[in-house]
Design an enzyme around this catalytic site. Structure first.
Site, PDB file in Angstrom:
ATOM      1  N   THR A  60       1.945   7.092  -0.411  1.00 55.58           N
ATOM      2  CA  THR A  60       0.932   5.961  -0.098  1.00 55.58           C
ATOM      3  C   THR A  60       0.984   5.348  -1.333  1.00 55.58           C
ATOM      4  O   THR A  60       1.131   6.758  -2.563  1.00 55.58           O
ATOM      5  CB  THR A  60      -0.043   6.460   0.045  1.00 55.58           C
ATOM      6  N   ARG A  94      -6.875   8.737 -11.039  1.00 51.87           N
ATOM      7  CA  ARG A  94      -7.274   9.060  -9.421  1.00 51.87           C
ATOM      8  C   ARG A  94      -6.307   9.523  -8.153  1.00 51.87           C
ATOM      9  O   ARG A  94      -5.062   9.085  -8.289  1.00 51.87           O
ATOM     10  CB  ARG A  94      -7.941   8.153  -8.967  1.00 51.87           C
ATOM     11  N   THR A 141      -6.243   8.332   7.341  1.00 49.39           N
ATOM     12  CA  THR A 141      -5.918   6.938   6.180  1.00 49.39           C
ATOM     13  C   THR A 141      -7.055   6.335   6.315  1.00 49.39           C
ATOM     14  O   THR A 141      -7.853   6.929   7.671  1.00 49.39           O
ATOM     15  CB  THR A 141      -4.650   5.537   7.235  1.00 49.39           C
ATOM     16  N   GLY A 142      -7.178   5.887   5.081  1.00 53.33           N
ATOM     17  CA  GLY A 142      -8.752   5.448   4.988  1.00 53.33           C
ATOM     18  C   GLY A 142      -9.403   5.685   4.158  1.00 53.33           C
ATOM     19  O   GLY A 142      -8.231   6.319   3.048  1.00 53.33           O
ATOM     20  N   SER A 187       0.927  -1.526  -0.158  1.00 55.60           N
ATOM     21  CA  SER A 187      -0.213   0.205  -0.098  1.00 55.60           C
ATOM     22  C   SER A 187       0.822   1.467  -0.035  1.00 55.60           C
ATOM     23  O   SER A 187      -0.098   2.738  -0.004  1.00 55.60           O
ATOM     24  CB  SER A 187      -0.968  -0.713   1.449  1.00 55.60           C
ATOM     25  N   THR A 241      -2.320   3.787   4.136  1.00 55.30           N
ATOM     26  CA  THR A 241      -1.501   4.615   4.261  1.00 55.30           C
ATOM     27  C   THR A 241      -1.033   4.494   4.784  1.00 55.30           C
ATOM     28  O   THR A 241      -0.894   4.509   6.632  1.00 55.30           O
ATOM     29  CB  THR A 241      -2.011   5.752   3.781  1.00 55.30           C
TER      30      THR A 241
HETATM   31  N1  ASP Z   1      -6.453   7.323   1.848  1.00 56.01           N
HETATM   32  C1  ASP Z   1      -5.394   6.752   0.959  1.00 56.01           C
HETATM   33  C2  ASP Z   1      -5.697   6.913  -0.552  1.00 56.01           C
HETATM   34  O1  ASP Z   1      -7.232   7.312  -0.467  1.00 56.01           O
HETATM   35  C3  ASP Z   1      -5.630   5.337   1.027  1.00 56.01           C
HETATM   36  C4  ASP Z   1      -5.653   4.734   2.449  1.00 56.01           C
HETATM   37  O2  ASP Z   1      -5.726   5.823   3.719  1.00 56.01           O
HETATM   38  O3  ASP Z   1      -5.867   3.371   2.861  1.00 56.01           O
HETATM   39  O4  ASP Z   1      -5.654   6.997  -1.314  1.00 56.01           O
END
Ligand code: ASP
Length: 323
Positions: free
Chosen positions: A200, A210, A233-234, A79, A182
């Site tokens: 990330t 994107r 993160t998310g 990731s 991330t």
């Molecule tokens: N926030 C990151 C994204 O949307 C992904 C993650 O943190 O899991 O690219």
């Protein structure tokens, strides 16, 4: 390779047990020494690298850059950086940003072929009149700065991508371990300087082009050396909607502790988004300029790594919704 869950169980490093709700992650004690926090359990190794700099009276900005270089360079972490899962076209595109205590910041988005996007973001901050470079321009700049052009798509990531292509359904789930995670890192050094970084490969199988929250100052990361710092993160689209990191820092500015600030921002987000927030994961991590920390997420299972006084641990954050 151990799954994240197995890793946590084996290391026994979670400070608080699973059912911590609405309370974990807070610390209202005044800290004296340096402290570094980062998202997820892989933050432990990253914190260790950052700590080597912080404990020797190094600069927080150097510490966070060196810290996240560890997962960026680890091909087993799917990731971040090398080995990150690609977009639906099979291209590994990286997002990162970095910020110091005085509003200096740099960012790269949709950067290909460079293992350490956070280091490139720092060069954007220090060597250009800009804050953000994307795509082809970011790559050209990185190469001019001496970064190596490398293939980031590992055989394992390529196999996973080909497997995904069989159905080609894009349905990001909370903490879906192969899809996203991330690393955001915040550090306070011995001279009370704050810095942060977020890096990330973004959501696996995203559309090409994107860009998530992670390279966006105010969404994936925000630092105000007079107040505090936050990272997240998310699901990036959700963090962008609520200008997540900036919102957390502003909540701290209004007098909230890092923990109360993270909780307030998640609660406001949920109040405004209602059903649209269901099934999405949004995780916030914050530190004030005394080194007090907070963490909170919408759904369960957000963990973060914290290092202070030379002690490294993983803690589970509080959360708002059971599911
Ligand atoms: N926030 C990151 C994204 O949307 C992904 C993650 O943190 O899991 O690219």
């Amino acid at each position: 390779m151990l799954s994240r869950k197995e890793f946590l169980r084996l290391t026994g490093l979670i400070a608080a047990a699973a059912a911590i709700r609405n309370s974990a992650g807070s610390s209202h004690k005044r800290r004296r020494g340096p402290v570094v926090i980062s998202t997820w359990d892989f933050g432990l190794a990253a914190n260790a690298a950052a700590w080597n700099i912080l404990k020797n009276n190094g600069y927080a900005l150097d510490a966070v850059e060196a810290g996240v270089a560890v997962p960026e360079g680890d091909p087993l972490i799917n990731s971040v950086g090398l080995g990150g899962f690609p977009d639906r076209d099979g291209r590994v595109t990286l997002d990162a940003c970095i910020m110091d205590e005085n509003f200096n910041c740099g960012s790269v988005a949709c950067l290909e072929h460079i293992v350490h996007p956070a280091a490139v973001a720092r060069r954007v901050m220090e060597k250009t009149p800009h804050v953000m470079l994307a795509g082809e321009g970011a790559l050209r700049f990185a190469l001019e700065q001496g970064f190596k052009n490398e293939n980031l798509l590992t055989p394992e990531a390529e196999t996973a991508w080909k497997e995904w292509l069989k159905k080609a359904e894009y349905d990001p789930q909370p903490n879906w371990e192969i899809n996203h995670d991330t690393i955001g890192m915040l550090a306070l050094d011995m001279q009370k300087r704050l810095a942060g970084v977020c890096t990330t490969s973004g959501m696996a199988w995203k559309m090409h082009g994107r860009i998530g929250d992670s390279p966006i100052i105010g969404a994936g990361l925000y630092v105000d050396g007079e107040i505090g710092a936050a990272t997240c993160t998310g699901l990036g689209e959700e963090m962008i909607r609520m200008a997540a990191s900036h919102s957390v820092v502003e909540a701290m500015r209004s007098g909230k502790s890092p923990q109360a600030a993270c909780e307030a921002v998640i609660k406001r987000y949920y109040k405004r988004r209602g059903n649209k927030a269901h099934g999405k994961q949004v995780c916030l991590l914050a530190m004030d300029n005394e080194g007090n920390v907070g963490a909170f997420s919408l759904m369960p299972r957000f963990v973060y790594a914290i290092t202070s006084n030379g002690v490294h641990e993983v803690r589970e954050a509080g959360y708002l919704l059971e599911k």
